[in-house]
Write an enzyme that holds these catalytic residues in place. Structure first.
Site, PDB file in Angstrom:
ATOM      1  N   HIS A 139       0.683  -1.148  -0.051  1.00  0.00           N
ATOM      2  CA  HIS A 139       0.008   0.018   0.033  1.00  0.00           C
ATOM      3  C   HIS A 139       0.880   1.223   0.014  1.00  0.00           C
ATOM      4  O   HIS A 139       0.556   2.209  -0.651  1.00  0.00           O
ATOM      5  CB  HIS A 139      -0.907   0.006   1.276  1.00  0.00           C
ATOM      6  N   LYS A 141     -16.532  -7.471   5.634  1.00  0.00           N
ATOM      7  CA  LYS A 141     -14.880  -8.310   5.861  1.00  0.00           C
ATOM      8  C   LYS A 141     -14.441  -8.461   7.222  1.00  0.00           C
ATOM      9  O   LYS A 141     -13.458  -8.997   7.217  1.00  0.00           O
ATOM     10  CB  LYS A 141     -14.000  -7.194   4.858  1.00  0.00           C
ATOM     11  N   ARG A 188      -1.686  -5.957  -8.251  1.00  0.00           N
ATOM     12  CA  ARG A 188      -0.670  -6.543  -7.934  1.00  0.00           C
ATOM     13  C   ARG A 188      -0.118  -7.741  -9.276  1.00  0.00           C
ATOM     14  O   ARG A 188       0.912  -7.774  -9.558  1.00  0.00           O
ATOM     15  CB  ARG A 188      -0.743  -7.392  -6.457  1.00  0.00           C
ATOM     16  N   SER A 201      -2.586  -8.066   3.029  1.00  0.00           N
ATOM     17  CA  SER A 201      -2.928  -7.652   4.457  1.00  0.00           C
ATOM     18  C   SER A 201      -3.578  -9.059   4.849  1.00  0.00           C
ATOM     19  O   SER A 201      -3.209  -9.474   6.083  1.00  0.00           O
ATOM     20  CB  SER A 201      -4.102  -6.731   4.531  1.00  0.00           C
TER      21      SER A 201
HETATM   22  P1  ADP Z   1      -9.821  -3.853  -0.662  1.00  0.00           P
HETATM   23  O1  ADP Z   1     -10.486  -4.324   0.357  1.00  0.00           O
HETATM   24  O2  ADP Z   1     -10.315  -2.561  -1.045  1.00  0.00           O
HETATM   25  O3  ADP Z   1      -9.426  -4.742  -1.782  1.00  0.00           O
HETATM   26  P2  ADP Z   1      -6.971  -3.544   0.354  1.00  0.00           P
HETATM   27  O4  ADP Z   1      -6.657  -2.906   1.381  1.00  0.00           O
HETATM   28  O5  ADP Z   1      -6.856  -5.122   0.316  1.00  0.00           O
HETATM   29  O6  ADP Z   1      -8.421  -3.044   0.305  1.00  0.00           O
HETATM   30  O7  ADP Z   1      -6.435  -2.941  -1.078  1.00  0.00           O
HETATM   31  C1  ADP Z   1      -6.501  -1.508  -1.553  1.00  0.00           C
HETATM   32  C2  ADP Z   1      -6.024  -1.534  -2.906  1.00  0.00           C
HETATM   33  O8  ADP Z   1      -4.582  -1.755  -2.710  1.00  0.00           O
HETATM   34  C3  ADP Z   1      -6.544  -2.603  -3.892  1.00  0.00           C
HETATM   35  O9  ADP Z   1      -6.500  -1.969  -5.037  1.00  0.00           O
HETATM   36  C4  ADP Z   1      -5.457  -3.727  -3.799  1.00  0.00           C
HETATM   37  O10 ADP Z   1      -5.420  -4.200  -4.873  1.00  0.00           O
HETATM   38  C5  ADP Z   1      -4.370  -2.808  -3.477  1.00  0.00           C
HETATM   39  N1  ADP Z   1      -3.154  -3.499  -2.685  1.00  0.00           N
HETATM   40  C6  ADP Z   1      -3.089  -4.059  -1.760  1.00  0.00           C
HETATM   41  N2  ADP Z   1      -1.965  -4.779  -1.428  1.00  0.00           N
HETATM   42  C7  ADP Z   1      -1.010  -4.645  -2.316  1.00  0.00           C
HETATM   43  C8  ADP Z   1       0.184  -4.493  -2.544  1.00  0.00           C
HETATM   44  N3  ADP Z   1       0.970  -5.511  -2.100  1.00  0.00           N
HETATM   45  N4  ADP Z   1       0.669  -3.931  -3.893  1.00  0.00           N
HETATM   46  C9  ADP Z   1      -0.168  -2.987  -4.586  1.00  0.00           C
HETATM   47  N5  ADP Z   1      -1.523  -2.941  -4.499  1.00  0.00           N
HETATM   48  C10 ADP Z   1      -2.092  -3.566  -3.320  1.00  0.00           C
END
Ligand code: ADP
Length: 162
Positions: A19, A43, A92, A130
């Protein structure tokens, strides 16, 4: 000149180096980036919105054009209310694509004036999630490659290991 602003929405439960990488890239392109924590109760997040916001604030403290907020509505409604027209999401791997594609096009149906853009993290973070971090932490794994030290401490405090 009008400011170029974008919203980076997500769960951030908790924030990872992946992130942070996306936030830095977005902050380089846009004059202002609002990282917005979704309440999405379905979630069953490990951290409360308040805790996730606090961790994001700490992780982005040195990024002058990054703000942290939370929202409890449709993302397009939130973005519109802010007078913003760009949503940033991270991609990703191919596995993210289908969900992100579906969501971006659904959001476009809700509001055609809002554009979603995708950014790729440095390849060393392209597998960090996460969800996996929480699972690994529950088994006592070392998280230092994936999250800042203060986040690691918060995760272990929450799950009661170490
Ligand atoms: P959500 O529940 O909305 O998917 P996340 O916190 O899991 O929320 O992810 C938010 C955004 O960040 C999403 O677009 C996800 O694909 C992206 N994301 C999560 N982890 C990574 C990472 N390691 N590298 C790049 N983007 C990421």
């Amino acid at each position: 000149m009008t400011k170029r602003r974008a919203v980076y929405p997500g769960s951030f439960d908790p924030i990872t180096y992946g992130h942070i990488d996306i936030i830095k890239r977005a902050a380089f392109i846009f004059d202002e980036v609002i990282v917005a924590v979704a309440h999405n109760l379905d979630k069953r997040p490990l951290f409360s919105v308040k805790e996730r916001v606090a961790m994001l604030k700490k992780a982005t403290a040195r990024m002058g054009n990054v703000k942290i907020d939370d929202f409890n509505s449709l993302v397009v409604h939130y973005v519109k209310k802010k007078g913003i027209h760009v949503i940033v999401r991270g991609l990703r791997m191919i596995s993210d694509f289908e969900y992100e594609f579906q969501m971006a096009l659904t959001n476009r149906k809700f509001d055609d004036s809002i554009e979603t853009i995708f950014m790729m993290p440095n390849e060393s973070y392209s597998y960090v999630s996460s969800k996996l971090i929480k699972e690994a932490a529950a088994l006592g794994a070392d998280l230092k490659e994936f999250v800042p030290h203060f986040v690691e401490k918060e995760v272990f405090k929450k799950i009661g290991r170490r």
